[in-house]
Design an enzyme around this catalytic site. Structure first.
Site, PDB file in Angstrom:
ATOM      1  N   GLY A 295       0.773  -1.237   0.000  1.00 57.57           N
ATOM      2  CA  GLY A 295       0.000   0.000   0.000  1.00 57.57           C
ATOM      3  C   GLY A 295       0.800   1.280   0.000  1.00 57.57           C
ATOM      4  O   GLY A 295       0.221   2.369   0.087  1.00 57.57           O
TER       5      GLY A 295
ATOM      6  N   GLU B 280       4.437  -6.368   1.335  1.00 59.91           N
ATOM      7  CA  GLU B 280       3.770  -6.754   0.086  1.00 59.91           C
ATOM      8  C   GLU B 280       3.576  -5.564  -0.847  1.00 59.91           C
ATOM      9  O   GLU B 280       2.450  -5.220  -1.211  1.00 59.91           O
ATOM     10  CB  GLU B 280       2.388  -7.349   0.408  1.00 59.91           C
TER      11      GLU B 280
ATOM     12  N   GLY C  15       3.228  -3.492  -4.163  1.00 55.74           N
ATOM     13  CA  GLY C  15       2.947  -3.712  -5.577  1.00 55.74           C
ATOM     14  C   GLY C  15       3.277  -2.418  -6.304  1.00 55.74           C
ATOM     15  O   GLY C  15       4.313  -2.270  -6.945  1.00 55.74           O
TER      16      GLY C  15
ATOM     17  N   ARG D 103      -7.408   3.571 -14.124  1.00 55.61           N
ATOM     18  CA  ARG D 103      -7.233   4.329 -12.880  1.00 55.61           C
ATOM     19  C   ARG D 103      -7.877   5.716 -12.874  1.00 55.61           C
ATOM     20  O   ARG D 103      -8.518   6.075 -11.894  1.00 55.61           O
ATOM     21  CB  ARG D 103      -5.747   4.418 -12.511  1.00 55.61           C
TER      22      ARG D 103
ATOM     23  N   TYR E 139     -10.535   5.712  -9.974  1.00 54.03           N
ATOM     24  CA  TYR E 139     -10.052   6.327  -8.725  1.00 54.03           C
ATOM     25  C   TYR E 139      -9.852   7.834  -8.843  1.00 54.03           C
ATOM     26  O   TYR E 139      -9.210   8.433  -7.982  1.00 54.03           O
ATOM     27  CB  TYR E 139      -8.693   5.728  -8.334  1.00 54.03           C
TER      28      TYR E 139
ATOM     29  N   CYS F 173     -16.840   5.020 -25.379  1.00 54.04           N
ATOM     30  CA  CYS F 173     -18.125   5.710 -25.299  1.00 54.04           C
ATOM     31  C   CYS F 173     -18.569   5.833 -23.843  1.00 54.04           C
ATOM     32  O   CYS F 173     -19.537   5.189 -23.412  1.00 54.04           O
ATOM     33  CB  CYS F 173     -19.156   4.963 -26.132  1.00 54.04           C
ATOM     34  N   GLU F 174     -17.833   6.598 -23.080  1.00 53.03           N
ATOM     35  CA  GLU F 174     -18.126   6.864 -21.672  1.00 53.03           C
ATOM     36  C   GLU F 174     -17.585   8.258 -21.362  1.00 53.03           C
ATOM     37  O   GLU F 174     -16.446   8.565 -21.720  1.00 53.03           O
ATOM     38  CB  GLU F 174     -17.390   5.877 -20.741  1.00 53.03           C
TER      39      GLU F 174
ATOM     40  N   TYR G  55      -1.315  -1.461 -11.804  1.00 51.61           N
ATOM     41  CA  TYR G  55      -2.767  -1.391 -11.989  1.00 51.61           C
ATOM     42  C   TYR G  55      -3.123  -0.731 -13.323  1.00 51.61           C
ATOM     43  O   TYR G  55      -4.144  -0.061 -13.442  1.00 51.61           O
ATOM     44  CB  TYR G  55      -3.437  -0.685 -10.798  1.00 51.61           C
TER      45      TYR G  55
HETATM   46  C1  LIG Z   1      -3.309  -5.079  -3.346  1.00 47.49           C
HETATM   47  C2  LIG Z   1      -2.626  -5.626  -2.173  1.00 47.49           C
HETATM   48  C3  LIG Z   1      -1.276  -5.331  -1.918  1.00 47.49           C
HETATM   49  C4  LIG Z   1      -0.479  -4.383  -2.776  1.00 47.49           C
HETATM   50  O1  LIG Z   1      -0.933  -3.066  -2.695  1.00 47.49           O
HETATM   51  P1  LIG Z   1      -0.055  -1.906  -3.316  1.00 47.49           P
HETATM   52  O2  LIG Z   1      -0.826  -0.681  -3.037  1.00 47.49           O
HETATM   53  O3  LIG Z   1       0.073  -2.181  -4.773  1.00 47.49           O
HETATM   54  O4  LIG Z   1       1.266  -1.937  -2.631  1.00 47.49           O
HETATM   55  C5  LIG Z   1      -0.664  -5.942  -0.855  1.00 47.49           C
HETATM   56  N1  LIG Z   1      -1.342  -6.782  -0.042  1.00 47.49           N
HETATM   57  C6  LIG Z   1      -2.639  -7.071  -0.228  1.00 47.49           C
HETATM   58  C7  LIG Z   1      -3.325  -7.999   0.697  1.00 47.49           C
HETATM   59  C8  LIG Z   1      -3.330  -6.493  -1.295  1.00 47.49           C
HETATM   60  O5  LIG Z   1      -4.625  -6.782  -1.483  1.00 47.49           O
END
Ligand SMILES: *Cc1c(COP(=O)(O)O)cnc(C)c1O
Length: 414
Positions: free
Chosen positions: A239, A274, A276, A313, A317, A343-344, A372
């Site tokens: 996150g 974790e 991403g 995105r 968002y 078409c949005e 993403y």
């Molecule tokens: C989506 C997700 C992540 C990664 O989130 P990022 O914002 O991309 O770092 C990590 N852990 C869990 C459980 C997630 O659902």
């Protein structure tokens, strides 16, 4: 951006002009920088040296096999959320002992396949899932290594669609229920409590909620260890936010690392992170070609060949991506709304983009599109999904071919 720069009037991915990629591969195309990815991974790995750690790259941010392979070669583990993602990490021969499985709706099939694959950790999100996991593991005469995903009831202070750590969301279980589940698991032959888990949201741009959440996880971890559980992993989720536009202020990587490590001081554990978006988001752009320029009052629309089906995105968002021309043109800059062909009305890639001398056929780069982007692309409006390209030094290669029109109806019948 990581691995991208503007020089001599051109935008480059490492030593490759983005214009060349657009010319050889066409548009829309996602372009990633090897160096951008590797540098970020290694910087994070170094920042965590003081503590045993596992960087479990969140596959859903970008699941292209070439990128997963690159991560695996760097020593990354993986955070997966589906059978498809499990298959992908297997395909790149990832070390299953470095794979954790997250997600609120795992099916029996998914749990069973992951058990057979001997992954490191199941991040369990409900009593029902824990019961199911126990039964499946007993049938295999295994003990499933699990962590309970705790919902620490904190507000991650991000977009409401990206917050997962407050009580009202579907994610995780409250601390008190988590304690009861750990206690219950003691009597179950198919389970082995191995960690504590949490993930409070995505694109976090403040660290206080994260630190508070990790504090909650650490307290639970300590109390479980005191009760005799032999835990090994403390999974703090991902996150971590990135800057999408120049000058946007986001915490540095070290600030995120400190927020995670401070509450864990003195705790003997392997910390699992974790990330991403933080790893790949700024290591990728989406190239799009201007199809039409359409005046509109004082402003103008630049209508490009990438839309919300390619990059969701902005529509989903209200995300704001920087947009630049890959080759600068002389002249006075004016403001454009960059829109796709879908078409949005929501199909707006970026507003108030300042570009000079814009012409039909010009190529634009939509920045910070590595996470993403492709992984959320769809075929809406029956549009084939974009190609993906990986740059390394002065060379580039297609790591996913552009989808063809024939592939659009694969599996359909007349
Ligand atoms: C989506 C997700 C992540 C990664 O989130 P990022 O914002 O991309 O770092 C990590 N852990 C869990 C459980 C997630 O659902």
């Amino acid at each position: 951006m990581s691995g991208f720069s503007a020089r001599r009037g051109l935008w480059w991915a490492e030593q490759v002009p983005l214009l060349s990629v657009a010319e050889f591969v066409g548009t829309p195309t996602y372009v990633y920088s090897t160096q951008g990815l590797v540098e970020r991974y290694q910087a994070l790995d170094r920042a965590l040296v003081s503590c045993p750690h596992l960087i479990a790259y969140s596959v859903k941010a970008n699941s292209n096999l070439a990128l997963l392979k690159l991560m695996a070669e760097q020593g990354a583990g993986f955070d997966i959320v589906s059978l498809g993602e499990l298959a992908r990490v297997r395909k790149v021969r990832a070390d299953m002992r470095r794979v954790v499985f997250s997600g609120v709706g795992k099916t029996a099939e998914e749990l069973d396949v992951a058990l057979a694959a001997k992954i490191a950790l199941f991040n369990v999100e409900s009593a029902s899932e824990l019961v199911m996991l126990d039964a499946l593991a007993r049938r295999r005469k295994m003990k499933a290594p699990f962590a309970i995903r705790v919902n620490p009831d904190v507000d991650a202070r991000t977009h409401r669609h990206l917050a997962t750590g407050s009580r009202e969301t579907k994610f995780g279980v409250p601390v008190t229920e988590a304690k009861a589940l750990y206690a219950w698991s003691r009597g179950m032959k198919g389970l082995r409590a191995l960690g504590v888990d949490g993930h409070i949201g995505s694109q976090m741009t403040r660290v206080a909620p994260l630190e508070r959440a990790v504090g909650t996880l650490a307290r639970l971890y300590r109390s479980l260890c005191a009760d005799g559980f032999g835990l090994e992993y403390l999974d703090v989720g991902g996150g971590w936010g990135i800057d999408y536009q120049q000058g946007e202020r986001v915490p540095t990587m070290q600030t995120f690392v400190d927020a995670v490590l401070k509450p864990l001081r003195g705790l003997a554990t392997t910390v699992v992170v974790e990330p991403g978006r933080w790893l790949v988001g700024n290591a990728g752009v989406l190239l799009a070609r201007v199809q039409h320029v359409k005046p509109s009052g004082q402003s103008a629309f630049a209508i490009v060949d990438a839309g919300m089906n390619d990059l969701l995105r902005p529509a989903l968002y209200q995300a704001k991506h920087a947009v630049t021309a890959v080759a600068r043109r002389p002249g006075r800059a004016r403001e454009y709304t960059v829109v796709g062909p879908i078409c949005e009305t929501a199909d707006v890639m970026a507003k108030a983009v300042r570009l000079s001398g814009l012409q039909q056929g010009d190529v634009l780069a939509i920045h910070s599109a590595g996470a993403y982007g492709m992984s959320m692309a769809s075929n809406y409006n029956s549009r084939p999904r974009p190609a993906e390209v990986l740059v390394e030094g002065g060379r580039f290669r297609v790591i996913r071919e552009r989808e063809t029109v024939e592939q659009l109806w694969r599996g359909e019948t007349l």
